[in-house]
Design an enzyme around this catalytic site. Structure first.
Site, PDB file in Angstrom:
ATOM      1  N   GLN A  92      -4.687  -0.511  -7.620  1.00 62.32           N
ATOM      2  CA  GLN A  92      -5.974  -0.709  -6.948  1.00 62.32           C
ATOM      3  C   GLN A  92      -6.220   0.274  -5.800  1.00 62.32           C
ATOM      4  OE1 GLN A  92      -6.793  -2.391  -3.794  1.00 62.32           O
ATOM      5  NE2 GLN A  92      -8.770  -3.344  -4.161  1.00 62.32           N
ATOM      6  N   GLU A  93      -5.266   0.379  -4.872  1.00 57.71           N
ATOM      7  CA  GLU A  93      -5.497   1.223  -3.699  1.00 57.71           C
ATOM      8  C   GLU A  93      -5.642   2.699  -4.064  1.00 57.71           C
ATOM      9  OE1 GLU A  93      -2.363   1.579  -0.467  1.00 57.71           O
ATOM     10  OE2 GLU A  93      -4.192   1.535   0.751  1.00 57.71           O
ATOM     11  N   GLU A  94      -4.738   3.179  -4.893  1.00 56.54           N
ATOM     12  CA  GLU A  94      -4.789   4.599  -5.246  1.00 56.54           C
ATOM     13  C   GLU A  94      -6.086   4.935  -5.975  1.00 56.54           C
ATOM     14  OE1 GLU A  94      -2.203   2.651  -5.826  1.00 56.54           O
ATOM     15  OE2 GLU A  94      -0.438   3.536  -4.837  1.00 56.54           O
TER      16      GLU A  94
ATOM     17  N   GLU B 181     -15.256  -3.212  -5.939  1.00 57.61           N
ATOM     18  CA  GLU B 181     -16.086  -2.078  -5.515  1.00 57.61           C
ATOM     19  C   GLU B 181     -17.489  -2.110  -6.118  1.00 57.61           C
ATOM     20  OE1 GLU B 181     -13.236  -1.965  -7.137  1.00 57.61           O
ATOM     21  OE2 GLU B 181     -13.306  -0.571  -8.832  1.00 57.61           O
TER      22      GLU B 181
ATOM     23  N   ASP C  47      -8.906  -3.494   0.444  1.00 55.87           N
ATOM     24  CA  ASP C  47      -8.011  -2.503  -0.173  1.00 55.87           C
ATOM     25  C   ASP C  47      -6.620  -3.127  -0.171  1.00 55.87           C
ATOM     26  OD1 ASP C  47      -6.162  -0.462  -0.587  1.00 55.87           O
ATOM     27  OD2 ASP C  47      -6.690   0.629   1.249  1.00 55.87           O
TER      28      ASP C  47
ATOM     29  N   TYR D 237      -6.873   1.268 -15.936  1.00 60.52           N
ATOM     30  CA  TYR D 237      -6.112   0.828 -14.769  1.00 60.52           C
ATOM     31  C   TYR D 237      -4.665   1.257 -14.973  1.00 60.52           C
ATOM     32  CZ  TYR D 237      -4.558  -2.277 -11.017  1.00 60.52           C
ATOM     33  OH  TYR D 237      -4.038  -2.771  -9.856  1.00 60.52           O
TER      34      TYR D 237
ATOM     35  N   ASN E  53      -6.783 -10.368  -6.274  1.00 60.77           N
ATOM     36  CA  ASN E  53      -5.352 -10.662  -6.350  1.00 60.77           C
ATOM     37  C   ASN E  53      -4.518  -9.802  -5.403  1.00 60.77           C
ATOM     38  OD1 ASN E  53      -6.241 -12.395  -8.330  1.00 60.77           O
ATOM     39  ND2 ASN E  53      -5.726 -10.990 -10.006  1.00 60.77           N
ATOM     40  N   TRP E  54      -4.860  -9.873  -4.158  1.00 60.98           N
ATOM     41  CA  TRP E  54      -4.190  -9.109  -3.106  1.00 60.98           C
ATOM     42  C   TRP E  54      -2.677  -9.385  -3.109  1.00 60.98           C
ATOM     43  CZ3 TRP E  54      -3.131 -11.304   2.248  1.00 60.98           C
ATOM     44  CH2 TRP E  54      -2.606 -10.337   3.107  1.00 60.98           C
TER      45      TRP E  54
ATOM     46  N   CYS F 221      -0.598  -9.216  -5.427  1.00 61.47           N
ATOM     47  CA  CYS F 221      -0.101  -9.955  -6.600  1.00 61.47           C
ATOM     48  C   CYS F 221       0.133  -9.074  -7.822  1.00 61.47           C
ATOM     49  CB  CYS F 221      -1.065 -11.072  -6.963  1.00 61.47           C
ATOM     50  SG  CYS F 221      -1.254 -12.251  -5.621  1.00 61.47           S
ATOM     51  N   GLY F 222       0.090  -7.768  -7.632  1.00 59.76           N
ATOM     52  CA  GLY F 222       0.412  -6.860  -8.736  1.00 59.76           C
ATOM     53  C   GLY F 222       1.738  -6.202  -8.418  1.00 59.76           C
TER      54      GLY F 222
HETATM   55  N1  AR6 Z   1     -11.091  -5.255  -8.270  1.00 58.45           N
HETATM   56  C1  AR6 Z   1     -10.546  -6.502  -8.279  1.00 58.45           C
HETATM   57  N2  AR6 Z   1      -9.254  -6.754  -8.553  1.00 58.45           N
HETATM   58  C2  AR6 Z   1      -8.460  -5.725  -8.862  1.00 58.45           C
HETATM   59  C3  AR6 Z   1      -8.939  -4.404  -8.903  1.00 58.45           C
HETATM   60  C4  AR6 Z   1     -10.323  -4.190  -8.578  1.00 58.45           C
HETATM   61  N3  AR6 Z   1     -10.857  -2.969  -8.577  1.00 58.45           N
HETATM   62  N4  AR6 Z   1      -7.934  -3.609  -9.244  1.00 58.45           N
HETATM   63  C5  AR6 Z   1      -6.851  -4.395  -9.409  1.00 58.45           C
HETATM   64  N5  AR6 Z   1      -7.153  -5.680  -9.195  1.00 58.45           N
HETATM   65  P1  AR6 Z   1      -2.193  -4.025  -6.839  1.00 58.45           P
HETATM   66  P2  AR6 Z   1      -0.608  -5.140  -4.601  1.00 58.45           P
HETATM   67  C6  AR6 Z   1      -6.238  -6.847  -9.269  1.00 58.45           C
HETATM   68  O1  AR6 Z   1      -0.989  -4.119  -7.689  1.00 58.45           O
HETATM   69  O2  AR6 Z   1       0.180  -6.088  -5.419  1.00 58.45           O
HETATM   70  C7  AR6 Z   1      -0.299   0.207  -4.273  1.00 58.45           C
HETATM   71  O3  AR6 Z   1       0.613   1.217  -4.586  1.00 58.45           O
HETATM   72  C8  AR6 Z   1      -5.274  -6.816 -10.455  1.00 58.45           C
HETATM   73  O4  AR6 Z   1      -5.136  -8.150 -10.924  1.00 58.45           O
HETATM   74  O5  AR6 Z   1      -2.840  -2.695  -6.658  1.00 58.45           O
HETATM   75  O6  AR6 Z   1      -1.105  -5.609  -3.259  1.00 58.45           O
HETATM   76  C9  AR6 Z   1      -0.470   0.076  -2.777  1.00 58.45           C
HETATM   77  O7  AR6 Z   1      -0.449   1.319  -2.137  1.00 58.45           O
HETATM   78  C10 AR6 Z   1      -3.992  -6.324  -9.825  1.00 58.45           C
HETATM   79  O8  AR6 Z   1      -2.847  -6.732 -10.538  1.00 58.45           O
HETATM   80  O9  AR6 Z   1      -1.930  -4.626  -5.358  1.00 58.45           O
HETATM   81  C11 AR6 Z   1       0.717  -0.761  -2.403  1.00 58.45           C
HETATM   82  O10 AR6 Z   1       1.867   0.014  -2.277  1.00 58.45           O
HETATM   83  C12 AR6 Z   1      -4.052  -6.974  -8.459  1.00 58.45           C
HETATM   84  O11 AR6 Z   1      -5.430  -6.870  -8.111  1.00 58.45           O
HETATM   85  C13 AR6 Z   1       0.831  -1.707  -3.579  1.00 58.45           C
HETATM   86  O12 AR6 Z   1       0.232  -1.028  -4.686  1.00 58.45           O
HETATM   87  C14 AR6 Z   1      -3.165  -6.365  -7.421  1.00 58.45           C
HETATM   88  O13 AR6 Z   1      -3.348  -4.974  -7.371  1.00 58.45           O
HETATM   89  C15 AR6 Z   1       0.080  -2.993  -3.344  1.00 58.45           C
HETATM   90  O14 AR6 Z   1       0.282  -3.851  -4.413  1.00 58.45           O
END
Ligand code: AR6
Length: 519
Positions: A299-301, A272, A282, A340, A414-415, A417-418
């Site tokens: 990230q999304e929230e 962002e 997102d 975070y 890291n789409w 990957c969390g």
């Molecule tokens: N900029 C860059 N990278 C980021 C940022 C940022 N602002 N924030 C986090 N990361 P995650 P998912 C990296 O777990 O696995 C939600 O509830 C950081 O390394 O949010 O796709 C959604 O609604 C983090 O571990 O994404 C879905 O239900 C990684 O991005 C679910 O989570 C993944 O962030 C999606 O989970």
């Protein structure tokens, strides 16, 4: 020594395209069959709150549009001796015309038109927040300024949101443009839990995200309340466009001849902040916004909280299918944050300085794409799973009507990957392939992971040096999948190790050697 200090690799970020500089000039904003515009386009004026269109409230109550709290059809039965129906909007008005001086008043107001939930909804966190959780000055401001404004917005719903709001349903390619004032009005309604049929996901909206904020009451930190910052200033005057994109055709990944586009990769910064003007990914849930009105805070929230106008997409966006994404252009950032997940903290008000485009929207384009959630690590290497993620990312990045020259780079990371358990090294390649197919460069934010930055960059350099196409890379991914498919745990050969090995031993996977000779 210099090497150790490396914060980024690849193409310098200033060489990547950003909006508004890279964009084409927009045609005059006008409503069409697949673009509903909820304001008067002919009266649109810089710095003025747009006029709703039509000027008089038009009621609707069907399965193509959002059921509004102010609809005359919003009735509920009152059980006395005989069952009579009563206007729920009347009740809402009565409740919100009164005074709100404490969190108990908020609760009483909300429960007066949501009586069946009185036992289930828990207001402890809200009470705590309004008594001990906030500074006294803040509480005063909330009750004297912010809440009265929000109540007034709800009471004015029929004046502000005059046109039925189309539902963005599965398989629809549909856009919706509305003013920030209209969004503020809808979010004020969400805060006071006025949307009918939206308090249980068992109803007709089972395939939609939650919109009413009843869970903020459960949240100890009261995070959803941070959306109040949208109501703290004078009314913003911009527009926001929501587009559901549902693609019917996808590239044949196996036979793609596309070369990889450029990559900037960094372990510092965020999508962002450093990705301003780019297409910002997102990391979404199929129900956009994920757990934002509940418990989630990744990230999304976080993005939905600092750019709260995103939240309104939950009102009308049906769950995303594999071939779909939601594109949101023009939301404003109201808050700064730190931390975070558990360490997330609201930090300060933010003044958004992003330039405005020809449709009075901030040049902030966000795309919600939901990765698959993996419980077993090896699952993601199955070809059909890789294709699914390639197609999903491609849907998010691809703009059928726009020349790639006019498209910004993609800001991602890291789409999947969390919370969703994906492998960063695989996902980085899949996103690069999708971006290359869509003709866009990539700015990749590893979120502090230096090793990942170096690994992905080295792999990228290697693939570029060998002129490996998207199709050839896909072939190697599939081969790897085949080799490791017998494993249930992580195999002892890594994906990147395998690719280096195969490309170096020069096993040409394609019958025609011509394209691997390109320089
Ligand atoms: N900029 C860059 N990278 C980021 C940022 C940022 N602002 N924030 C986090 N990361 P995650 P998912 C990296 O777990 O696995 C939600 O509830 C950081 O390394 O949010 O796709 C959604 O609604 C983090 O571990 O994404 C879905 O239900 C990684 O991005 C679910 O989570 C993944 O962030 C999606 O989970």
């Amino acid at each position: 020594a210099e090497q150790k200090e490396q914060e980024w690799l690849g193409t310098p970020i200033k060489e990547l395209r950003r909006m508004p500089q890279c964009g084409q000039s927009l045609p005059h904003l006008r409503a069409t069959d697949n673009h509903k515009v909820l304001i008067r386009t002919d009266l649109l004026k810089d710095g003025q709150v747009p006029h709703p269109y039509p000027s008089k409230y038009r009621d609707s109550w069907d399965d193509m549009t959002v059921k509004m709290p102010c609809s005359e059809k919003n009735l509920f039965p009152v059980e006395n001796e005989v069952i009579v129906v009563q206007s729920r909007w009347e009740l809402i008005r009565t409740a919100l015309e009164g005074e709100c001086k404490s969190s108990l008043d908020i609760r009483d107001a909300i429960l007066s038109y949501n009586t069946v939930h009185a036992k289930r909804w828990d207001f402890t966190a809200l009470n705590y927040l309004c008594t001990e959780g906030m500074e006294n000055e803040e509480v005063q401001h909330l009750f004297n300024v912010t809440l009265p404004k929000m109540m007034k917005l709800v009471l004015n719903t029929r004046k502000i949101c005059t046109q039925p709001i189309p539902l963005l349903k599965t398989r629809m390619n549909q856009s919706l443009t509305m003013s920030q004032e209209q969004i503020a009005c809808l979010l004020a309604n969400a805060f006071f839990c006025t949307f009918p049929r939206r308090n249980s996901r068992k109803s007709e909206y089972a395939n939609y995200p939650e919109i009413n904020f009843y869970r903020y009451c459960l949240l100890f930190s009261g995070v959803a309340l941070e959306t109040r910052y949208i109501f703290c200033r004078s009314m913003p005057t911009g527009l926001v466009t929501f587009t559901r994109q549902s693609l019917s055709g996808f590239p044949k990944w196996e036979s793609s001849k596309k070369q990889l586009t450029r990559l900037h990769i960094t372990c510092k910064g965020t999508i962002e902040d450093e990705g301003y003007g780019m297409l910002q990914v997102d990391f979404a849930n199929r129900l956009v916004g994920g757990g934002v009105t509940g418990m989630g805070l990744v990230q999304e929230e976080i993005r939905f909280i600092v750019n709260p106008e995103l939240m309104v997409s939950r009102l009308f966006t049906e769950a995303l299918d594999h071939n779909e994404c939601l594109i949101i252009t023009g939301t404003e950032q109201y808050s700064k944050y730190s931390g975070y997940a558990e360490s997330f903290r609201w930090k300060a008000n933010h003044k958004d300085e992003i330039p405005i485009d020809g449709w009075q929207r901030r040049c902030t384009e966000i795309v919600a794409v939901d990765a698959l959630k993996y419980r077993n690590f090896m699952e993601q290497f199955q070809p059909e799973k890789m294709i699914r993620e390639l197609n999903k990312a491609y849907c998010g990045f691809m703009r059928p009507a726009v020349n790639p020259e006019n498209l910004s780079a993609v800001a991602t990371g890291n789409w999947g990957c969390g919370a969703f358990g994906g492998d960063t090294r695989l996902k980085a390649l899949l996103q690069l392939m999708a971006a290359s197919e869509a003709g866009r460069d990539v700015a990749y934010f590893t979120f502090g992971d230096e090793e990942l930055m170096r690994d992905v960059n080295a792999m990228y350099r290697f693939l570029k040096d060998k002129c490996v196409t998207v199709g050839t890379l896909y072939f190697y991914l599939k081969q790897y999948s085949n080799v490791v498919s017998k494993h249930f745990q992580r195999p002892n050969i890594s994906l990147y190790g395998y690719i280096y090995d195969k490309v170096n031993t020069n096993m040409d996977p394609e019958p025609s050697p011509s394209d691997s000779n390109l320089t």
